[in-house]
Design an enzyme around this catalytic site. Structure first.
Site, mmCIF file in Angstrom:
data_model
loop_
_atom_site.group_PDB
_atom_site.id
_atom_site.type_symbol
_atom_site.label_atom_id
_atom_site.label_comp_id
_atom_site.label_asym_id
_atom_site.label_seq_id
_atom_site.Cartn_x
_atom_site.Cartn_y
_atom_site.Cartn_z
ATOM 1 C CG ASP A 62 25.854 43.206 49.822
ATOM 2 O OD1 ASP A 62 25.414 44.749 50.037
ATOM 3 O OD2 ASP A 62 26.688 43.496 49.985
ATOM 4 C CG ASN A 128 37.863 38.157 47.400
ATOM 5 O OD1 ASN A 128 36.196 39.094 46.805
ATOM 6 N ND2 ASN A 128 37.259 37.870 48.325
ATOM 7 C CG HIS A 130 32.997 40.549 47.753
ATOM 8 N ND1 HIS A 130 34.773 40.517 48.178
ATOM 9 C CD2 HIS A 130 32.294 41.103 47.138
ATOM 10 C CE1 HIS A 130 34.287 41.347 48.658
ATOM 11 N NE2 HIS A 130 32.734 42.115 48.275
ATOM 12 C CD GLU A 135 34.011 36.964 50.202
ATOM 13 O OE1 GLU A 135 34.546 37.683 49.371
ATOM 14 O OE2 GLU A 135 34.109 37.350 51.461
#
Ligand code: GLP
Length: 234
Positions: A62, A128, A130, A135
């Site tokens: 990313d 979380n 990800h 996400e």
């Protein structure tokens, strides 16, 4: 899923390096790479090793949208600093965050992934759950796309910026579908603030609420964790 518990991030880097090395000895030519603090000890092991990567290709997960490759906060910069400047690869790909045309940037990256099937993918994990910048709610069959970052991810990444306002709100991220196509996956997680995400990844239901839980459906995943990140595992 194969879980390796280590004393600390230092040992985690060594364990991960052994897996990378073995895979290269078995003919791996394409490494999928990640940013964040978790892979740094692995990259240190790689740079101090005698392995020659100049015949290999790397494909990163990313990049922030809006940051040029020479911006110190960009993932391009991070990868150059921690790995590529010391151990150059034949080709190293990172999504082009400087391209405002999301359609063009993400299509071009999918073509790169298609042309360079990933042998071994390194992953970190967000608090979380990800992976990359996928996400919660990201589709499990997703390809590269422009994604908005959640508040918790923006907050977690603030430590790398002078001001929270400077943290980019969007990124180009490889999709979970592409990550799942890697032949092998090695996920690294250290510290207490990863414990919930690791428990949900390993013991929780396979659900888009925890993107990394998709890995339960992959045939060759190794998770390297320290005691704190493993503390909520069953
Ligand atoms: C960012 C990256 C992820 C990384 C995560 C965790 O969100 N896009 O690829 O896994 O941070 O980073 P860290 O290893 O620093 O906890």
């Amino acid at each position: 899923m194969n879980i390796i518990k280590v004393k600390d991030q230092q040992m985690g880097g060594k364990e991960a390096f052994n897996l990378v090395k073995a895979d290269i000895e078995n003919g791996a030519k394409v490494l999928g790479l990640a940013t964040g603090s978790s892979p740094i000890t692995l990259y240190n092991e790689m740079t101090s090793s005698d392995i020659d990567f100049s015949n290999m290709t790397s494909v990163n997960l990313d990049e922030y949208v809006g940051l040029e490759a020479d911006n110190e906060q960009s993932y391009h910069y991070f990868m150059n600093e921690h790995l590529f400047s010391k151990k150059p690869f034949k080709n190293s790909y990172v999504p082009d965050g400087s391209n405002p045309d999301a359609e063009a940037a993400t299509k071009a990256y999918d073509k790169i992934i298609e042309d360079n099937p990933i042998d071994l993918q390194i992953l970190g994990i967000g608090r979380n759950g990800h992976i990359g910048f996928n996400e919660p709610g990201s589709p499990f069959d997703g390809k590269t796309r422009k994604v908005g970052l959640t508040e918790s991810t923006i907050e977690a990444n603030t430590r790398f910026f002078d001001d929270e306002k400077d943290v980019p709100r969007f990124a180009y991220s490889m999709g979970i579908g592409s990550i799942m196509k890697a032949k092998k996956i090695v996920l690294l997680a250290y510290g207490e603030n990863k414990a919930d995400a690791i428990a949900a990844t390993v013991d929780g239901p396979v659900t888009e609420d925890c993107p990394a839980s998709a890995l339960q459906n992959h045939p060759d995943v190794t998770i390297i964790v320290d005691e704190a990140a493993a503390s909520k595992l069953k």
